[in-house]
Scaffold this motif. Structure first.
Motif, PDB file in Angstrom:
ATOM      1  N   ASN A 174       0.854  -1.178   0.000  1.00  0.00           N
ATOM      2  CA  ASN A 174       0.000   0.000   0.000  1.00  0.00           C
ATOM      3  C   ASN A 174       0.897   1.238   0.000  1.00  0.00           C
ATOM      4  O   ASN A 174       1.351   1.686   1.047  1.00  0.00           O
TER       5      ASN A 174
ATOM      6  N   ARG B 298      -7.400   5.082   5.496  1.00  0.00           N
ATOM      7  CA  ARG B 298      -7.110   3.904   6.307  1.00  0.00           C
ATOM      8  C   ARG B 298      -7.812   2.651   5.780  1.00  0.00           C
ATOM      9  O   ARG B 298      -7.448   1.536   6.149  1.00  0.00           O
TER      10      ARG B 298
ATOM     11  N   CYS C  36      -5.380   0.531   4.226  1.00  0.00           N
ATOM     12  CA  CYS C  36      -4.524  -0.171   5.192  1.00  0.00           C
ATOM     13  C   CYS C  36      -5.222  -1.451   5.672  1.00  0.00           C
ATOM     14  O   CYS C  36      -4.599  -2.497   5.811  1.00  0.00           O
TER      15      CYS C  36
ATOM     16  N   CYS D 136       0.609   4.448   2.382  1.00  0.00           N
ATOM     17  CA  CYS D 136       0.970   4.420   3.796  1.00  0.00           C
ATOM     18  C   CYS D 136       2.313   3.736   4.012  1.00  0.00           C
ATOM     19  O   CYS D 136       2.960   3.923   5.034  1.00  0.00           O
TER      20      CYS D 136
ATOM     21  N   CYS E  57       1.545   0.175   9.299  1.00  0.00           N
ATOM     22  CA  CYS E  57       0.885   0.874  10.402  1.00  0.00           C
ATOM     23  C   CYS E  57       0.080  -0.109  11.252  1.00  0.00           C
ATOM     24  O   CYS E  57      -0.127  -1.257  10.869  1.00  0.00           O
TER      25      CYS E  57
ATOM     26  N   SER F  96      -2.886  -1.880   9.491  1.00  0.00           N
ATOM     27  CA  SER F  96      -2.560  -2.924   8.513  1.00  0.00           C
ATOM     28  C   SER F  96      -2.079  -4.200   9.207  1.00  0.00           C
ATOM     29  O   SER F  96      -2.439  -5.303   8.801  1.00  0.00           O
TER      30      SER F  96
ATOM     31  N   ASP G 107       2.583   0.396   3.868  1.00  0.00           N
ATOM     32  CA  ASP G 107       2.346  -0.940   4.428  1.00  0.00           C
ATOM     33  C   ASP G 107       2.765  -1.999   3.421  1.00  0.00           C
ATOM     34  O   ASP G 107       2.449  -1.895   2.240  1.00  0.00           O
TER      35      ASP G 107
HETATM   36 ZN    ZN Z   1      -1.347   1.814   6.753  1.00  0.00          ZN
END
Ligand code: ZN
Length: 151
Positions: free
Chosen positions: A36, A126, A129, A39, A65, A68, A41
């Motif tokens: 991702n 989010r 995530c 972010c 994060c 995730s 991730d």
């Molecule tokens: Zn994330």
């Protein structure tokens, strides 16, 4: 007394702090990578399906994060023992929940602890995530030769 939101928050904190099934699997027969970029991730998902297409084992590794990591941890817990078909159904239900309207009803009977991630509906960034691991699962189940990306 803890409200539902506090409980959900606690589940996410707990699964981020000590992710379940966080390990490499050497005898996996399905595997996929997810990324991702928004972010940062990333994760690798490992699956072992038996002859009846039942998920005998599932694990993941990666970094990202709290959302995730917690989402992937919760997902692996939910998937163990499920058939491919049941896993596909959960994928649909989870992505539906994560993208549903804020305040709309959540089917916590079928989603179980995954409902803890319903809060991401309020934060569109989010959502990616939370759904990354599920898109990676789809990629792994279909043996697609690509990295699952949530963009
Ligand atoms: Zn994330």
């Amino acid at each position: 007394m803890l409200g539902l939101e506090d409980l959900y928050q606690e589940i996410i904190v707990d699964h981020n702090r000590s992710p379940r099934n966080f390990r490499k699997m050497d005898d996996a027969n399905h595997q996929a990578e997810g990324y991702n970029p928004l972010c940062g991730d990333q994760l690798t998902l490992y699956l072992k399906l038996d002859q009846d297409e039942r998920i005998e084992d599932v694990s993941f590794q990666g970094s990202g994060c709290a959302i995730s990591v917690a989402s992937a941890s919760l997902m692996t817990q939910m998937l163990k023992g499920k058939t491919r078909k049941e896993a596909e159904k959960l994928f649909t239900e989870f992505t539906h929940m994560a993208t549903s309207e804020v305040g709309s009803e959540i089917d916590s009977d079928s989603l179980g602890k995954l409902a803890a991630l319903a809060g991401v509906r309020e934060f569109p960034a989010r959502v990616k995530c939370a759904t990354l691991c599920w898109h990676t699962l789809e990629t792994a189940l279909h043996d697609k030769d690509e990295v699952a990306r949530t963009e």
